[in-house]
Each structure stands twice: as C-alpha cells, then as structure tokens.
Write a protein that holds these residues in place. Structure first.
Motif, PDB file in Angstrom:
ATOM      1  N   MET A 255      19.234  62.673  14.873  1.00 28.27           N
ATOM      2  CA  MET A 255      19.707  61.410  14.311  1.00 28.27           C
ATOM      3  C   MET A 255      18.605  60.547  13.706  1.00 28.27           C
ATOM      4  N   GLY A 256      17.348  60.806  14.081  1.00 28.64           N
ATOM      5  CA  GLY A 256      16.253  59.993  13.568  1.00 28.64           C
ATOM      6  C   GLY A 256      15.986  58.745  14.389  1.00 28.64           C
ATOM      7  N   ILE A 257      16.817  58.471  15.394  1.00 23.84           N
ATOM      8  CA  ILE A 257      16.613  57.309  16.255  1.00 23.84           C
ATOM      9  C   ILE A 257      16.563  57.775  17.701  1.00 23.84           C
ATOM     10  N   SER A 258      15.782  57.067  18.509  1.00 24.02           N
ATOM     11  CA  SER A 258      15.696  57.410  19.925  1.00 24.02           C
ATOM     12  C   SER A 258      16.749  56.623  20.689  1.00 24.02           C
ATOM     13  N   LEU A 259      17.103  57.090  21.872  1.00 25.37           N
ATOM     14  CA  LEU A 259      18.122  56.435  22.683  1.00 25.37           C
ATOM     15  C   LEU A 259      17.574  56.163  24.082  1.00 25.37           C
ATOM     16  N   PRO A 260      16.695  55.166  24.203  1.00 27.13           N
ATOM     17  CA  PRO A 260      16.190  54.825  25.535  1.00 27.13           C
ATOM     18  C   PRO A 260      17.303  54.256  26.409  1.00 27.13           C
ATOM     19  N   LEU A 261      17.375  54.674  27.656  1.00 28.43           N
ATOM     20  CA  LEU A 261      18.389  54.159  28.582  1.00 28.43           C
ATOM     21  C   LEU A 261      17.810  52.930  29.272  1.00 28.43           C
ATOM     22  N   PHE A 262      18.034  51.772  28.663  1.00 26.08           N
ATOM     23  CA  PHE A 262      17.421  50.543  29.151  1.00 26.08           C
ATOM     24  C   PHE A 262      18.443  49.628  29.801  1.00 26.08           C
ATOM     25  N   HIS A 263      17.928  48.709  30.602  1.00 20.60           N
ATOM     26  CA  HIS A 263      18.776  47.708  31.245  1.00 20.60           C
ATOM     27  C   HIS A 263      17.903  46.521  31.632  1.00 20.60           C
ATOM     28  N   ALA A 264      18.541  45.382  31.818  1.00 21.11           N
ATOM     29  CA  ALA A 264      17.813  44.174  32.225  1.00 21.11           C
ATOM     30  C   ALA A 264      18.772  43.263  32.994  1.00 21.11           C
ATOM     31  N   ARG A 265      19.215  42.165  32.383  1.00 20.40           N
ATOM     32  CA  ARG A 265      20.115  41.223  33.046  1.00 20.40           C
ATOM     33  C   ARG A 265      21.424  41.122  32.289  1.00 20.40           C
ATOM     34  N   GLY A 266      22.403  40.471  32.910  1.00 20.58           N
ATOM     35  CA  GLY A 266      23.679  40.256  32.267  1.00 20.58           C
ATOM     36  C   GLY A 266      23.769  38.853  31.681  1.00 20.58           C
ATOM     37  N   ILE A 267      24.928  38.514  31.126  1.00 21.26           N
ATOM     38  CA  ILE A 267      25.117  37.194  30.524  1.00 21.26           C
ATOM     39  C   ILE A 267      25.263  36.124  31.596  1.00 21.26           C
ATOM     40  N   PHE A 268      26.010  36.448  32.647  1.00 19.77           N
ATOM     41  CA  PHE A 268      26.286  35.456  33.683  1.00 19.77           C
ATOM     42  C   PHE A 268      25.611  35.772  35.014  1.00 19.77           C
ATOM     43  N   GLN A 269      24.897  36.867  35.088  1.00 21.91           N
ATOM     44  CA  GLN A 269      24.172  37.212  36.310  1.00 21.91           C
ATOM     45  C   GLN A 269      22.873  37.916  35.934  1.00 21.91           C
ATOM     46  N   TYR A 270      21.946  38.023  36.900  1.00 25.91           N
ATOM     47  CA  TYR A 270      20.602  38.489  36.598  1.00 25.91           C
ATOM     48  C   TYR A 270      20.282  39.855  37.212  1.00 25.91           C
ATOM     49  N   SER A 271      21.268  40.529  37.744  1.00 22.55           N
ATOM     50  CA  SER A 271      20.998  41.785  38.432  1.00 22.55           C
ATOM     51  C   SER A 271      21.057  43.004  37.513  1.00 22.55           C
ATOM     52  N   PHE A 272      21.992  43.007  36.546  1.00 22.43           N
ATOM     53  CA  PHE A 272      22.105  44.191  35.677  1.00 22.43           C
ATOM     54  C   PHE A 272      22.840  43.823  34.395  1.00 22.43           C
ATOM     55  N   GLY A 273      22.388  44.423  33.280  1.00 21.52           N
ATOM     56  CA  GLY A 273      23.035  44.200  31.988  1.00 21.52           C
ATOM     57  C   GLY A 273      22.127  44.634  30.857  1.00 21.52           C
ATOM     58  N   LEU A 274      22.541  44.340  29.635  1.00 22.99           N
ATOM     59  CA  LEU A 274      21.776  44.736  28.455  1.00 22.99           C
ATOM     60  C   LEU A 274      21.073  43.560  27.783  1.00 22.99           C
ATOM     61  N   ILE A 275      21.126  42.381  28.396  1.00 18.31           N
ATOM     62  CA  ILE A 275      20.445  41.219  27.845  1.00 18.31           C
ATOM     63  C   ILE A 275      18.993  41.225  28.332  1.00 18.31           C
ATOM     64  N   PRO A 276      18.019  41.053  27.444  1.00  9.80           N
ATOM     65  CA  PRO A 276      16.608  41.109  27.865  1.00  9.80           C
ATOM     66  C   PRO A 276      16.240  39.998  28.842  1.00  9.80           C
TER      67      PRO A 276
END
Length: 335
Positions: A255-276
């Motif tokens: 595809m020409g792009i890498s797919l890192p499996l990343f995670h950080a915080r959520g919108i309303f909580q800080y334990s898990f999500g895709l928000i940096p």
C-alpha cells in the motif's frame, strides 16, 4: 463605548483544544475514506452532477499537486489549528536565519505516528511560521497516494502539502525567485513503526535521496528535529523479526503506507483511545548546510554531504536535548 468580552473558561478551552485534535486525527484516519465514499455515492443520487463536475475539474487540475499545490491562507490561518497547538502545546524554534532569496530543503525528524509537529508547523500558521521565517513559503511532502483521492486532495493542498516525488520537489526547489522551503520527513512511513515514547531511532543511515536532490538543485540542507514527536502515542510492541513487524512491512510494500498499532487516551477518559497525549512538542530548525550544485553527483559526493548532514543533526539534538528532559546518555541512533 468599548465592549469587553469575558475570558473563555479553562474547561471550555480544554474542550475546544481536544475537539481540534479529534478533527485532525479524523482527517488522517477517516476523511480520505469519507471523501471517496461521498464522490462515488453522489453518482447514485439526484446530486450526481456534483461528482460529474468535480471529475471534470479533477482531470483539468490533475497536474496542480506536482506544480506547488494550491494553498488557501484562510484554511492555514483557521482558528482550529491554534486550539490544536495549545492542546499539546506545539512550538517552532529557529537557530539561524533563512535568506528569503534562497530555496531550502529541510529534513524533518522523527516521523512520529502522525507527524503532528510537521503538519502544524509547516501546513498551518498556528506556530507563526511566517513570523519566525519571514519571506519563506513552506511546503511539506506527503505520499502521492493521498493526492489521488477526490476532495481530499484539495484539502491537503490547501495547507501546502505536495506529493513526495522528484517532479514535485524539483518544481519547488528550482523556483528562481527563491523563498521556498521544502520539508521532507526523511524516515517516512517505515520510521513510524519505531515511534514510541523515549525512542530516538531514525531511519536515516541509507536514506540519501534527499541529499542527491539537494545537490542536483544546489539547495542548502537544513536539519530539523521535533522534540516530543514520538511521545504522543504508545505502540504495540513490534520488534524486528516479530510476526507483527513482518505483516506491517508486507502491508507497507503493498500500500505504500505503514500501519502502526498505536493508542493513547480517549475523548472523555485517559486510559485508552486514539487521541494523542497532551505532551509538548518543540520543532527545532537547525542552520543551513551549503551544498555545491552538481547535475550528476557521484556516490562519493552524496556520501560526503550525507555524513555532514548526520553530524549537524546529531549536534542539533545534543545541543538542545537537555531543555526537553532527555537524559545525557541518550543519543540519536541511525539505522
């Protein structure tokens, strides 16, 4: 009579900052798919003429991305980018003046997961690029794949993004009036697979195409290091040789792009999500490295300039790392 407005409350500022970052993450992860779906879907509705007219415009305008793109200053100056800047926050720092009569090629490091520092500093005015570098017009290279997506291509061009190919780069660097800065995220998609907090590994040891490009155009090379870029997301462990890393490399080749499996915080909580995470980023732009123009540089010429670039980048990192709480025994690693 002078009208005074009450200052915005801190919770409201926080919500606006988070919303701006959500919008940015969505633009990278989902907007391209939505644009494609809208373009195709409109053909099956009574609004089919919109897609038909856009298709005609797309054909007429097909060369625009490789001819410097089409920046829209209203979008570059949009207030949403200032909220995004304050979320982390993100700052831009120069260590030397850039002559507006000269063109420059900037190597940006590291890629990070979503290249937040590169996007905000070079594709928006949130960090005051035009004030920090007066008379200089920035361009940032992005995978050519994204410029083939209807509607989305116009969105990315509005900020100063251009395709990552030789034709597009040469068009910018050969402008005789000068005053153009071309930023290349040298490590590219492959480097994103090593982007995690505390990592200072750069995919640069054998990346010499940007050096060849600079020599062929006689363009000074400028190293830039974005402190904190790798601290925004955690990433699933993918050591070299692991099954996950092999799959990621395989998908990158297809595809020409890498797919890192990343995670950080959520919108309303800080334990898990895709928000940096809210962690500061400071992009430090180094001093220009003069380059002698040669239409056909030898491998020796390229290696010599490349080594000088590595030395200047390492020196830039060592000089500023203490300000960003990087331990004295940590150094850049080139692979």
């Amino acid at each position: 009579m002078k009208v005074e407005f009450a200052p915005m409350s801190l919770p409201l500022q926080r919500r606006l900052q988070t919303a701006s970052v959500v919008q940015w993450v969505f633009s990278f992860l989902g907007l391209a798919q939505c644009c494609t779906a809208a373009f195709i879907g409109l053909f099956f509705t009574r609004f089919w003429l919109i897609s038909a007219l856009y298709a005609a415009w797309w054909f007429i305008d097909r060369e625009k991305p490789s001819k410097g793109g089409r920046r829209i200053h209203i979008i570059r100056n949009c207030i949403v980018w200032r909220y995004m800047r304050d979320y982390f926050p993100i700052t831009l720092m120069k260590t030397a003046e850039l002559d507006p009569r000269q063109n420059y090629l900037v190597g940006f490091h590291p890629h990070g997961v979503l290249a937040a520092g590169a996007f905000l500093n070079f594709c928006t005015e949130a960090s005051g690029f035009s004030t920090v570098f007066p008379g200089i017009t920035p361009h940032l290279m992005m995978l050519s794949l994204w410029f083939r997506i209807p509607f989305f291509r116009d969105y990315v061009m509005s900020g100063g993004l251009i395709p990552s190919d030789k034709e597009s780069a040469s068009y910018v660097l050969q402008k005789p009036e000068g005053g153009n800065l071309l930023a290349i995220i040298v490590g590219g998609a492959q480097e994103a697979l090593d982007a995690r907090p505390g990592s200072f590994t750069l995919m640069l040891r054998n990346r010499k195409g940007f050096v060849r490009l600079a020599i062929q155009n006689g363009t000074p090379l400028v190293p830039a290091f974005s402190f904190g870029e790798n601290d925004l997301f955690d990433q699933v462990r993918n050591p070299k040789g692991s099954w996950l890393r092999r799959i990621q490399h395989w998908l990158q080749q297809i595809m020409g792009i890498s797919l890192p499996l990343f995670h950080a915080r959520g919108i309303f909580q800080y334990s898990f999500g895709l928000i940096p995470y809210r962690r500061p980023i400071c992009t430090v732009v180094g001093k220009p490295i003069p380059v002698q123009k040669k239409h056909r540089p030898s491998e020796e010429d390229i290696d010599q300039v490349h080594q000088k670039y590595l030395n200047e980048l390492s020196e830039l990192f060592e000089k500023h790392k203490a300000k960003y709480n990087i331990p004295e025994d940590r150094h850049l690693e080139f692979i």
